[in-house]
Structure formats: structure tokens, C-alpha cells
Scaffold this motif. Structure first.
Motif, PDB file in Angstrom:
ATOM      1  N   LYS A 277      32.302  30.766-100.503  1.00  0.00           N
ATOM      2  CA  LYS A 277      31.495  29.764 -99.807  1.00  0.00           C
ATOM      3  C   LYS A 277      30.916  28.797-100.823  1.00  0.00           C
ATOM      4  N   GLY A 278      30.510  27.645-100.323  1.00  0.00           N
ATOM      5  CA  GLY A 278      29.996  26.616-101.211  1.00  0.00           C
ATOM      6  C   GLY A 278      30.890  25.391-101.184  1.00  0.00           C
ATOM      7  N   GLY A 279      30.647  24.464-102.074  1.00  0.00           N
ATOM      8  CA  GLY A 279      31.433  23.237-102.121  1.00  0.00           C
ATOM      9  C   GLY A 279      31.120  22.453-103.373  1.00  0.00           C
ATOM     10  N   TYR A 280      31.715  21.267-103.468  1.00  0.00           N
ATOM     11  CA  TYR A 280      31.600  20.496-104.704  1.00  0.00           C
ATOM     12  C   TYR A 280      30.434  19.502-104.683  1.00  0.00           C
ATOM     13  N   THR A 281      29.978  19.102-103.507  1.00  0.00           N
ATOM     14  CA  THR A 281      28.874  18.140-103.446  1.00  0.00           C
ATOM     15  C   THR A 281      27.640  18.688-104.147  1.00  0.00           C
ATOM     16  N   GLY A 282      27.317  19.956-103.869  1.00  0.00           N
ATOM     17  CA  GLY A 282      26.186  20.574-104.547  1.00  0.00           C
ATOM     18  C   GLY A 282      26.408  20.684-106.043  1.00  0.00           C
ATOM     19  N   THR A 283      27.652  20.937-106.448  1.00  0.00           N
ATOM     20  CA  THR A 283      27.967  21.018-107.873  1.00  0.00           C
ATOM     21  C   THR A 283      27.721  19.681-108.567  1.00  0.00           C
ATOM     22  N   MET A 284      28.027  18.590-107.896  1.00  0.00           N
ATOM     23  CA  MET A 284      27.766  17.268-108.466  1.00  0.00           C
ATOM     24  C   MET A 284      26.271  17.080-108.721  1.00  0.00           C
ATOM     25  N   ALA A 285      25.467  17.477-107.738  1.00  0.00           N
ATOM     26  CA  ALA A 285      24.010  17.390-107.913  1.00  0.00           C
ATOM     27  C   ALA A 285      23.556  18.313-109.034  1.00  0.00           C
ATOM     28  N   GLY A 286      24.159  19.497-109.118  1.00  0.00           N
ATOM     29  CA  GLY A 286      23.817  20.427-110.187  1.00  0.00           C
ATOM     30  C   GLY A 286      24.127  19.865-111.558  1.00  0.00           C
ATOM     31  N   ALA A 287      25.235  19.140-111.680  1.00  0.00           N
ATOM     32  CA  ALA A 287      25.597  18.530-112.962  1.00  0.00           C
ATOM     33  C   ALA A 287      24.569  17.471-113.366  1.00  0.00           C
ATOM     34  N   VAL A 288      24.155  16.646-112.413  1.00  0.00           N
ATOM     35  CA  VAL A 288      23.131  15.632-112.703  1.00  0.00           C
ATOM     36  C   VAL A 288      21.824  16.298-113.123  1.00  0.00           C
ATOM     37  N   LEU A 289      21.455  17.349-112.402  1.00  0.00           N
ATOM     38  CA  LEU A 289      20.218  18.076-112.708  1.00  0.00           C
ATOM     39  C   LEU A 289      20.241  18.629-114.134  1.00  0.00           C
ATOM     40  N   LEU A 290      21.351  19.229-114.529  1.00  0.00           N
ATOM     41  CA  LEU A 290      21.439  19.815-115.864  1.00  0.00           C
ATOM     42  C   LEU A 290      21.399  18.755-116.959  1.00  0.00           C
TER      43      LEU A 290
END
Length: 330
Positions: A277-290
Motif C-alpha cells: 500500500k502507499g504511492g508516489y505522491t507522498g514520497t514526493m512530499a517526503g523528498a521535499v521534507l527531507l
């Protein structure tokens, strides 16, 4: 009437709480808070020019995390620890192929991405045919890549980015945004389509949720898992080419900084390491956050070792919550 109103209020509150608990929403809130903190620590941190620079850096990390996201979604505790080595190797290969000439950009991309996919193929075959755990297989491949990079380093790589590539990565391309950001947006749309609108995407989720059930249903589990590792290698290599355009030249350990953060970005975005489960949109936000967090740590003069400690602690905290959630589901 008042009882009905109370029920409606409670329902609305529950929906609001559920909405705020979504990983993507949490990541976006944290991004705003970190930007505010950065501005307080260093005036101008949240300026348009600085945010644009942060997005360029986040684009490179986000491209690496795209492949990592696919491998993790496929389940079986799959992660790819070799991405840092592939990023470094791809940057060196691309620099040597194009060697400052715009005419060499396309051949450099093809060679680098092809080599990255080849190493991903080796990872996938090791995991599926030899049944080596992904952690062990990709860690061993990272060792192979590091040895190869040492050999190349002794040869003193002399390649450099072509002006066209550097302009694509760092200069305005469309609506004032550099090309790499538009490339990242295109990858985001492609990932969303792949995961949510294709049979391949449905099968990834099926394998990540229950590999045995997917196999019994006729899903080619091994073939898909090999494909996921190949895509991870290809995305890491593409990120290496973009990183070359950002820095102008390559060096042997340029990709080391992306291994751990690419995993954290995926988990921050709401994809558990168990997959399914999950997806890439959240990963994009996670990359910006990091990237924003990394910039703040640099602003307060935390060196590279300190930043790695913070990233490691962040992953441990995420794993704590992930482990508790998995135990509750069990």
C-alpha cells in the motif's frame, strides 16, 4: 435535533482527524513548519529563490526515491541499498560519454540508464532466482559498485557535464521552473498512472499485499520483482545524470547521500516497508521534507556525519511506528 447535530459534529471531527493523519497531509504540514523554522533561523530561507533551489535538489532525491518506492511496494521487505552506488557510477559514465558536448547528452543518458537497469537486473535475479534477501543482495551489490568506483577513481575520471544538461537542471525552462522540476512532475504523473491505472501496478500491490495469493492467482511474481529492481536501477541512474548536470562534474562518492534518504522519503510518504500500500505522491512530499530538513541542519552548521545521524534516527522512529502499526494489524 441537538443529538443529531452532535452526531454530525462528531462525524465531521472524525473525518478531519482522519484527514490530518494521512501521511501526505502530515508531510505537507511539516514542510510548512520547517520552512517557517528555517526562515526564523536564517532570514531568506523561505524566499522564492531558495525554495526553487531546494526543489531542484529534491527532484534528484525524488527520482531516486521513485525506484525505491516501487521496490518497497513489491513487499518481501524489499529495499534497494545499491542506489547510491548506481547514482555515482551513472554520473561518472554520463560525464565521460558527453564530456562537455551537448551532442553527447542523449547517448550519455542511454548508456547510464542502461547500465543502471543492468545492475538492477542483477539485483532482481539474485533476489528471485537465488532467493537472497533484498537487503543482503543490494548491500552486496553496493560493495561491488564501490569497488568498481575505486577502480574508476584511480583512473581519475575527467568527464564533465554538457552546457545543455546544466542549463536543463539549473536554469528556467518553462514558467520560470528548471527542466528537472518538470521532469520530476512528469515522473510523478507516470508513476501515478503506472500504479493506479495499469495491470502492472495492480500486480505490484497484489504481490506486496500477499505474494503467495498473487502467485496462486497467476501473477508472474518473479518477473515483476525483477522488473521493479531494474526500474530502481534505471531511476537511480537517471538521477545520477541529473546530479551531474547540477554539479557540473562527477566524483566517485557523489551518490552515497541518497541511499538512506530515499528510503526515508518513501516511508514518510506513507508506504510501509512491508509493501502492498502507499504511492508516489507522498514520497514526493517526503523528498521535499527531507531536503528542507537537510538544509536547516546545514544552516545550523551540522556536518555530514551529524546529518546522517539525524536521518538514521528519523528512520528508526518511523520504523518504530511502522512496527507498532504492523503488530496492531496482525
Amino acid at each position: 435535533m441537538s443529538s443529531h447535530a452532535a452526531v454530525s459534529t462528531n462525524g465531521a471531527s472524525s473525518r478531519l482527524v482522519d484527514f490530518l493523519k494521512r501521511p501526505l497531509v502530515v508531510a505537507l504540514i511539516l514542510i510548512m513548519l520547517l520552512l517557517a523554522l528555517g526562515e526564523a533561523l536564517s532570514p531568506g530561507f523561505a524566499s522564492a529563490q531558495q525554495i526553487l533551489r531546494l526543489l531542484i535538489v529534491a527532484s534528484v532525491m525524488g527520482i531516486v526515491a521513485a525506484g525505491q518506492n516501487l521496490v518497497i511496494l513489491g513487499g518481501r521487505e524489499g529495499i534497494d541499498l545499491s542506489v547510491g552506488g548506481i547514482v555515482s557510477l551513472a554520473a561518472i559514465l554520463a560525464g565521460n560519454v558527453m564530456n562537455g558536448a551537448d551532442g553527447g547528452i542523449l547517448p550519455a543518458i542511454l548508456v547510464s540508464v542502461g547500465v543502471g537497469a543492468l545492475f538492477g537486473l542483477f539485483n532482481g535475479l539474485g533476489v528471485t532466482l537465488l532467493r537472497i534477501p533484498p537487503l543482503v543482495m543490494t548491500l552486496g551489490m553496493l560493495g561491488v559498485l564501490q569497488g568498481l568506483l575505486v577502480v574508476i577513481r584511480n583512473g581519475i575520471p575527467s568527464g564533465r557535464a554538457a552546457p545543455g544538461l546544466s542549463q536543463f537542471v539549473t536554469q528556467p525552462f518553462l514558467f520560470g521552473l528548471p527542466g528537472i522540476i518538470w521532469l520530476w512532475v512528469a515522473i510523478g504523473l507516470l508513476m501515478a498512472f503506472l500504479l493506479k491505472r495499469t495491470v502492472f501496478g495492480y500486480r505490484i500491490y497484489a504481490i506486496g499485499s500477499n505474494e503467495q495469493a498473487a502467485f496462486m492467482a497467476g501473477v508472474p511474481v518473479k518477473t515483476i520483482r525483477v522488473g521493479l529492481f531494474m526500474l530502481s536501477g534505471a531511476f537511480a541512474a537517471l538521477a545520477g545524470v541529473c546530479l551531474l548536470g547540477y554539479s557540473g562534474s562527477s566524483f566517485s562518492n557523489v551518490g552515497e547521500q541518497y541511499m538512506l534518504p530515499s528510503i526515508i522519503a518513501v516511508v514518510l510518504g506513507g508506504t510501509p516497508l512491508a509493501g502492498g500500500k502507499g504511492g508516489y505522491t507522498g514520497t514526493m512530499a517526503g523528498a521535499v521534507l527531507l531536503v528542507i530538513l537537510q538544509s536547516i541542519l546545514t544552516t545550523i552548521h551540522i556536518d555530514e556525519s551529524g546529518r546522517q545521524m539525524v536521518f538514521g534516527a528519523t528512520l528508526l522512529v518511523l520504523m518504530l511506528f511502522y512496527g507498532r502499526g504492523r503488530a496492531m494489524r496482525g
